[in-house]
Structure formats: structure tokens, C-alpha cells
Scaffold this active site. Structure first.
Site, PDB file in Angstrom:
ATOM      1  N   LEU A 130      67.407 -29.646   0.018  1.00 37.56           N
ATOM      2  CA  LEU A 130      68.406 -30.704  -0.021  1.00 37.56           C
ATOM      3  C   LEU A 130      67.792 -31.839  -0.820  1.00 37.56           C
ATOM      4  O   LEU A 130      66.630 -32.179  -0.609  1.00 37.56           O
ATOM      5  CB  LEU A 130      68.761 -31.188   1.393  1.00 37.56           C
ATOM      6  CG  LEU A 130      69.445 -30.190   2.323  1.00 37.56           C
ATOM      7  CD1 LEU A 130      69.697 -30.826   3.689  1.00 37.56           C
ATOM      8  CD2 LEU A 130      70.749 -29.686   1.724  1.00 37.56           C
ATOM      9  N   ASP A 131      68.540 -32.427  -1.745  1.00 42.59           N
ATOM     10  CA  ASP A 131      67.954 -33.496  -2.540  1.00 42.59           C
ATOM     11  C   ASP A 131      67.686 -34.729  -1.681  1.00 42.59           C
ATOM     12  O   ASP A 131      68.117 -34.820  -0.530  1.00 42.59           O
ATOM     13  CB  ASP A 131      68.813 -33.822  -3.766  1.00 42.59           C
ATOM     14  CG  ASP A 131      70.182 -34.375  -3.412  1.00 42.59           C
ATOM     15  OD1 ASP A 131      70.276 -35.287  -2.571  1.00 42.59           O
ATOM     16  OD2 ASP A 131      71.178 -33.905  -3.993  1.00 42.59           O
ATOM     17  N   ARG A 132      66.972 -35.665  -2.238  1.00 41.35           N
ATOM     18  CA  ARG A 132      66.520 -36.844  -1.494  1.00 41.35           C
ATOM     19  C   ARG A 132      67.669 -37.564  -0.780  1.00 41.35           C
ATOM     20  O   ARG A 132      67.535 -37.994   0.359  1.00 41.35           O
ATOM     21  CB  ARG A 132      65.820 -37.823  -2.445  1.00 41.35           C
ATOM     22  CG  ARG A 132      65.279 -39.075  -1.753  1.00 41.35           C
ATOM     23  CD  ARG A 132      64.919 -40.143  -2.773  1.00 41.35           C
ATOM     24  NE  ARG A 132      63.905 -39.668  -3.703  1.00 41.35           N
ATOM     25  CZ  ARG A 132      62.606 -39.750  -3.478  1.00 41.35           C
ATOM     26  NH1 ARG A 132      62.154 -40.306  -2.363  1.00 41.35           N
ATOM     27  NH2 ARG A 132      61.749 -39.312  -4.380  1.00 41.35           N
TER      28      ARG A 132
END
Length: 234
Positions: free
Chosen positions: A101-103
Site C-alpha cells: 500500500l503506498d504511503r
């Protein structure tokens, strides 16, 4: 020496460190009897300083990832491994996130040290649905569900159309999107392709697993029933 290797692989220290733990009598069984390095391995019956051992190899964890944490060990900022016991970073085989999951995305993140399980989960053959709640910068225009379900949508710089995805409109700027594949920043790029921008993104479900009442920033180990639920048909 199986016990020394086992504890070292769980992150309790180098083999030399673990050997000293045995010499100091810090490794015992559940009844408090001192164990020796050449004793038979019985993970569930072992204790270090009176505490049960960390999870045995082959773990599958669920983490409720907060926004602002990355899934990389190399990032200099906050990482998801900061939310786990420090010893988990030293496990061998290493604990890895199942996909990323991206930041700025929050929600359900799986982690495992089982390479075969990891590949089974992320394999396109598994077709595990992933469900996201997206909060958008602009009102939905009305045709997004049809575009996403068409199976013809091309993302920028790609030549293979996306698989059909299901969009459930919740209100003018919130929608639930179900994907059956995992491409780089896919949800954000899909909405960009229809002229919108994702302000906030939260993953609610992977396969048959949801976060339930797991608080943000917390994790739990998944048992056999959870694994069955993960791969259960929708």
C-alpha cells in the site's frame, strides 16, 4: 543445535547471542525446566525469560496500516515494520508485506514469511478481490462505473487494458472500488483516467478478509480459519 538456530531465526539474536542465553539458563520449557541446545525442538513449549516464543515460522499477519507509513524497509521515514515488535525485523526467512500500500493509503495489509503463501495471494490466478474506499477531490461525473466495468480502460503508459472492476457510488465524492488485479497505484490511476483525483484511500478487504474491529496501527496473527476465509469464493 536446532534450538539455537530456531531462536536466531526468530530474531532473538545471533547464534552466538542465543548460545549465551542457553548457558545463562534463560531458555526453559513451560514448566520452568532449563533447556539445552541439543534438546528436541518444541516451539510451543519453549520460553525465553519465562515468556512464550514469538510466532513460529509460516506466519500470516494482518495490519491496519495508517496513512503516512511505507511498506519498504529502506525508507527513512515511518515504515509499517515500526508498528510490529522490533524482533520481527530480524526474522529469517524475513517478514514481507504481501504486495504494497503506498504511503498515503491506509487499511488492510498482509505480511508473511512464507514465500509460497505470498505468491499464492498475489498470483493473478488467485483473483482475490481487493476492496478500496476512495474519497475524491471532485464529484463523480456518473459514468465511472461503466468505464471501470468495461474491461477496456487503459492506464497511461500501459498497453494492456484493466480487468473489469466494480464501482459502488456512496455519495458524490466517495466510492467503493473492487479490483481483481494489482497494478502500480491502480486505484489512483483509474480515477485520474476519468479526470478525478483521490484525496484519501483505504483498503477494506482482501479476498474474504476484513479488518473487523482491529484498531488503526495494530496487528494480529491470522489462524487457519482466517486463511480459509482469505481464499473463500466471494
Amino acid at each position: 543445535m536446532k534450538l539455537v538456530k530456531h531462536l536466531a531465526n526468530l530474531g532473538y539474536g545471533s547464534r552466538k547471542d542465543v548460545q549465551w542465553m542457553f548457558r545463562e539458563g534463560r531458555v526453559t520449557d513451560a514448566a520452568g525446566e532449563v533447556l539445552y541446545a541439543d534438546d528436541p525442538l518444541d516451539h510451543d513449549n519453549m520460553r525465553v525469560d519465562g515468556e512464550p516464543l514469538d510466532l513460529a515460522p509460516g506466519v500470516l499477519l494482518m495490519l491496519n496500516k495508517p496513512a503516512g507509513h511505507t511498506c519498504s524497509m529502506k525508507d527513512r521515514g515511518r515504515i509499517v515494520f515500526d508498528l510490529l515488535p522490533p524482533r520481527f525485523r530480524l526474522r529469517n526467512p524475513p517478514l514481507s508485506t504481501v504486495g504494497r500500500l503506498d504511503r498515503d493509503t491506509s487499511g488492510l495489509l498482509l505480511l508473511t514469511d512464507d514465500g509460497q503463501l505470498l505468491h499464492r495471494i498475489i498470483s493473478p490466478k488467485s483473483k482475490l478481490p481487493k476492496v478500496y474506499l476512495a474519497t475524491l477531490a471532485q464529484d463523480l461525473r456518473g459514468d465511472e462505473a461503466a468505464v471501470f466495468a468495461s474491461g477496456t480502460l487503459l492506464l497511461e503508459s500501459e498497453t494492456t487494458p484493466l480487468l473489469p472492476a466494480e464501482l459502488e457510488v456512496l455519495d458524490a465524492r466517495r466510492a467503493r472500488l473492487t479490483l481483481h488485479e494489482g497494478r502500480y497505484h491502480q486505484v489512483r490511476r483509474m480515477f485520474a483516467a476519468v479526470g478525478n483525483h483521490v484525496d484519501a484511500l483505504h483498503r477494506e478487504r482482501v479476498g474474504g478478509l476484513t479488518l473487523g474491529d482491529l484498531p488503526e496501527g495494530q496487528w494480529r496473527a491470522l489462524g487457519e480459519e482466517d486463511r480459509v476465509r482469505l481464499f473463500a469464493p466471494a
